[in-house]
Design a protein around this motif. Structure first.
Motif, PDB file in Angstrom:
ATOM      1  N   TYR A  26       4.731 -11.422   3.729  1.00  0.00           N
ATOM      2  CA  TYR A  26       4.696 -10.147   4.446  1.00  0.00           C
ATOM      3  C   TYR A  26       6.107  -9.578   4.607  1.00  0.00           C
ATOM      4  CZ  TYR A  26      -0.008 -11.697   5.504  1.00  0.00           C
ATOM      5  OH  TYR A  26      -1.301 -12.143   5.384  1.00  0.00           O
ATOM      6  N   VAL A  63       2.757  -8.196   0.693  1.00  0.00           N
ATOM      7  CA  VAL A  63       2.193  -7.050   1.405  1.00  0.00           C
ATOM      8  C   VAL A  63       3.294  -6.407   2.238  1.00  0.00           C
ATOM      9  CG1 VAL A  63       0.472  -6.280   3.081  1.00  0.00           C
ATOM     10  CG2 VAL A  63      -0.096  -8.087   1.454  1.00  0.00           C
ATOM     11  N   TRP A  86       0.592  -2.162   2.829  1.00  0.00           N
ATOM     12  CA  TRP A  86      -0.495  -2.436   3.766  1.00  0.00           C
ATOM     13  C   TRP A  86      -1.268  -1.153   4.084  1.00  0.00           C
ATOM     14  CZ3 TRP A  86      -0.932  -0.474   8.778  1.00  0.00           C
ATOM     15  CH2 TRP A  86      -1.960  -1.022   9.552  1.00  0.00           C
TER      16      TRP A  86
END
Length: 217
Positions: A26, A63, A86
């Protein structure tokens, strides 16, 4: 006699199995490149750090949270990773050049995917995307230039560009002799994309200059 036994599995378990957190890194603007990137609370700060962590750790997805990411060097995607935003709204996640002179994204792996970014303001000697292999999909590439080379928005020799908007790019800055304001192609596939309001000042191909590859509606 063979007996078939039906086992009920909760949908949430199936979703967790399919989108395994261990397979994802992330990234978000307030993250830290010193963190692992394995959760949103431990997100990386830069897209390049997220990609590097994914490749090193054998992860398949990066992401990226919505926000603006300023870059001074190319974001290199040289591994089999999927880098996507995202937020489904492409305008919410912007990658733009704030310095330096190289393409914003440099994609060179057959299984690499970059999806749903606004890629903007690539400057002199640095266009929006250099695609040697892989896939660019669902992106907006705008206000980029590349001189004295070729391809203001995208330079591609292989790979696929699909479902993108390529607009207001300049393939010939400061009076150079280059072409392909929107896209310069020597190979690959350009498909289902909108190419408009690009220009090349002294050489052919304001929208697309193609010497190899294929363009399809």
């Amino acid at each position: 006699m063979t007996r078939r036994v039906a086992i009920a599995v909760p949908l949430t378990l199936l979703l967790v199995a399919f989108f395994s957190p261990a397979a994802t890194i992330y990234v978000e603007p307030n993250g830290s490149d010193g963190d692992t990137g394995l959760t949103w609370d431990l997100a990386k700060k830069t897209i390049q750090a997220g990609i590097d962590a994914a490749v090193a750790g054998g992860h398949t997805n990066v992401v990226v949270s919505n926000g603006t990411y300023n870059v001074t060097a190319s974001i290199t995607v040289a591994g089999a990773v999927r880098v996507e935003t995202w937020d489904p709204d492409v305008s919410k996640t912007i990658v733009r050049r704030s310095g330096g002179s190289s393409p914003i994204f440099n994609i060179s792996h057959a299984s690499a995917v970059v999806k749903r970014f606004t890629i903007a303001n690539g400057n002199v000697n640095g266009g929006g995307v250099r695609l040697v292999d892989g896939t660019l999909t669902g992106c907006v590439v705008s206000n980029c230039t590349w001189a004295p080379q070729y391809g203001g928005g995208i330079w591609m020799s292989a790979g696929t560009v699909t479902n993108c908007l390529i607009t207001h790019n300049d393939g010939c800055y400061y009076g150079g002799s280059t072409g392909g304001g929107g896209v310069y192609m020597t190979g690959g596939l350009l498909i289902r994309s909108t190419i408009r309001n690009n220009w090349s000042r002294t050489y052919p191909g304001g929208g697309v200059y193609i010497s190899g590859g294929r363009v399809e509606a």
